[in-house]
Design a protein around this motif. Structure first.
Motif, short mmCIF file in Angstrom:
data_model
loop_
_atom_site.label_atom_id
_atom_site.label_comp_id
_atom_site.label_asym_id
_atom_site.label_seq_id
_atom_site.Cartn_x
_atom_site.Cartn_y
_atom_site.Cartn_z
N ASP A 9 0.87 -1.19 0.00
CA ASP A 9 0.00 0.00 0.00
C ASP A 9 0.90 1.23 0.00
N PRO A 10 1.12 1.85 -1.16
CA PRO A 10 2.08 2.94 -1.28
C PRO A 10 1.50 4.32 -1.01
N THR A 11 0.30 4.38 -0.42
CA THR A 11 -0.44 5.64 -0.31
C THR A 11 0.39 6.75 0.32
N LEU A 12 1.01 6.48 1.47
CA LEU A 12 1.75 7.53 2.18
C LEU A 12 2.84 8.14 1.30
N ASP A 13 3.46 7.30 0.48
CA ASP A 13 4.57 7.78 -0.36
C ASP A 13 4.07 8.53 -1.60
#
Length: 427
Positions: free
Chosen positions: A191-195
């Motif tokens: 889950d790459p959301t934060l990046d």
């Protein structure tokens, strides 16, 4: 030889690196500082993983809160998040223990509370590893540049986003293709959301802003926009205008107001930050006396981040307790955070329009009505969803005026898709 007892809570990638560094370079560190760094305990739910690092069983605990009852001088918090981590850091401080953390989200959102508590208890709360991995950017701000008024910070401080944009730029691939490659190589989370949405960089620039401008800055004070809407077409057109696209974290004083923002930004392709590629990070900091300074290196990973954590432990061992500027704790005038709609910037605008005469004139008139001056314009003879891209760059304009103009332009019957907007920094 006198020793400093260190307890480590969280033995994931970074925690494992800290254990390896403290044990593998134990002699080197002792010879340099004249003290032994002794691991008092390692706390992690996965006891077997800690055993494989060579930690004796009697020093392994499966609960971070229980571990705080063990005698130690420094607690290293490496579990992440802002819930359990906050409780552990708070309790460690209450027990009179120094704390070292790499937790940027925790400090961005709860730094004011935790630093005030640490100051009251007379202990250190150190956080070199929270920004830039192995790059000593925190130490540079709090020590090397302490005599300067900081004027601006430009940071490429998320390796995942920088890797994706580098792949898109060099290979002409889409965001989705570049993200998949980053995940396959371990550069991006499942889950790459934060990046990719910019929030990881927002946590970091909030911390740097707090250190630089003597006011508490939280994540909620940062304007954030991610990179998912960037297309190969935009990257290629940026190149034609002489720019590269980077996810830039920006903090600067403008007329005594503080702008703090993270967003895709077009910067001159001949600027040094344009050549920061892959998973590397860089931070450009301008002081009023020193001028521009640049800090570059690996911004994440086991070894670079562990190196930063150990530097904080050593600081405590040699009696360096300095952690945040004293002015943060005093009353007085603080810089106001500028609202995003008040930002003044140049802009890149890509319109998807029908291919017929008069389109450019209609767009230009609306821009002129809102006081937006066109710097360059071009129309490409390529088909995008049945339309052609009409691209413009502007002279500096107020963001709110640009937003209003775009809303009006997007209602025109000759515009087929919402307009893509990207800010430009000439640096």
């Amino acid at each position: 030889m006198e020793s400093l007892k260190v307890g480590i809570i969280g033995c994931g990638t970074v925690g494992s690196g800290v254990v390896k560094l403290l044990t593998g370079n134990k002699k080197v560190i002792s010879e340099r500082i004249g003290k032994d760094i002794e691991i008092a305990f390692v706390a992690d739910r996965d006891v077997e993983k800690v055993k494989r690092l060579g930690i004796p069983e009697e020093k392994i605990v499966d609960d971070g809160f229980k571990a705080l009852n063990i005698e130690c001088d420094v607690v290293v918090e490496l579990i992440g998040g802002t819930t359990i981590a906050k409780d552990i850091v708070s309790l460690a401080i209450e027990k009179g223990k120094h704390v070292v953390t790499a937790n940027k989200a925790l400090l961005a959102d709860y730094g004011e509370e935790l630093f005030k508590k640490a100051k009251k208890k007379g202990v250190s709360l150190k956080f070199e590893a929270s920004v830039g991995g192995g790059i000593p950017v925190i130490k540079a701000l709090r020590e090397g540049l302490v005599g300067n008024r900081i004027k601006r910070i430009y940071g490429i401080i998320n390796g995942t986003a920088n890797y994706i944009l580098t792949e898109m730029t060099e290979k002409g691939i889409t965001f989705d293709e570049a993200l998949r490659k980053a995940q396959e190589l371990g550069y991006a989370e499942a889950d790459p959301t934060l990046d990719v949405e910019g929030y990881d960089a927002a946590h970091k620039i909030a911390i740097l802003s707090t250190l630089s401008f003597c006011r508490w800055v939280k994540t909620e004070n940062v304007y954030v926009r991610g990179i998912k809407d960037i297309t190969p077409v935009d990257i290629e057109l940026a190149r034609e205008f002489g720019y590269k696209v980077k996810l830039l974290a920006i903090s600067k004083l403008v007329d005594e107001e503080l702008e703090v923002r993270v967003h895709p930004t077009m910067i001159p392709e001949d600027h040094i930050l344009s050549n920061v590629n892959g998973v590397f990070n860089a931070c450009l900091i301008e002081g009023d006396f020193v001028g521009d300074t640049l800090y570059y290196g690996k911004g994440a990973g086991e070894k670079p981040t562990a190196s930063a954590v150990v530097s904080d432990i050593v600081d405590i061992a040699i009696g360096n307790k300095y952690f945040v500027p004293e002015c943060l704790f005093k009353e007085g005038d603080k810089p106001k955070i500028k609202a995003p709609e008040e930002f003044i910037s140049s802009f890149y605008l890509r319109f998807t329009a029908v291919d017929k005469p008069g389109v450019l004139a209609k767009i230009s008139k609306i821009l002129a009505d809102y006081g937006i001056s066109i710097k360059m314009a071009l129309q490409k003879s390529i088909n995008i969803n049945g339309g052609v891209p009409v691209v413009m760059t502007t002279h500096p304009a107020c963001k709110s005026n640009v937003q209003k103009a775009i809303e009006e332009i997007d209602k025109l019957d000759v515009i087929l898709k919402p307009t893509f907007v990207c800010m430009i920094e000439e640096l």
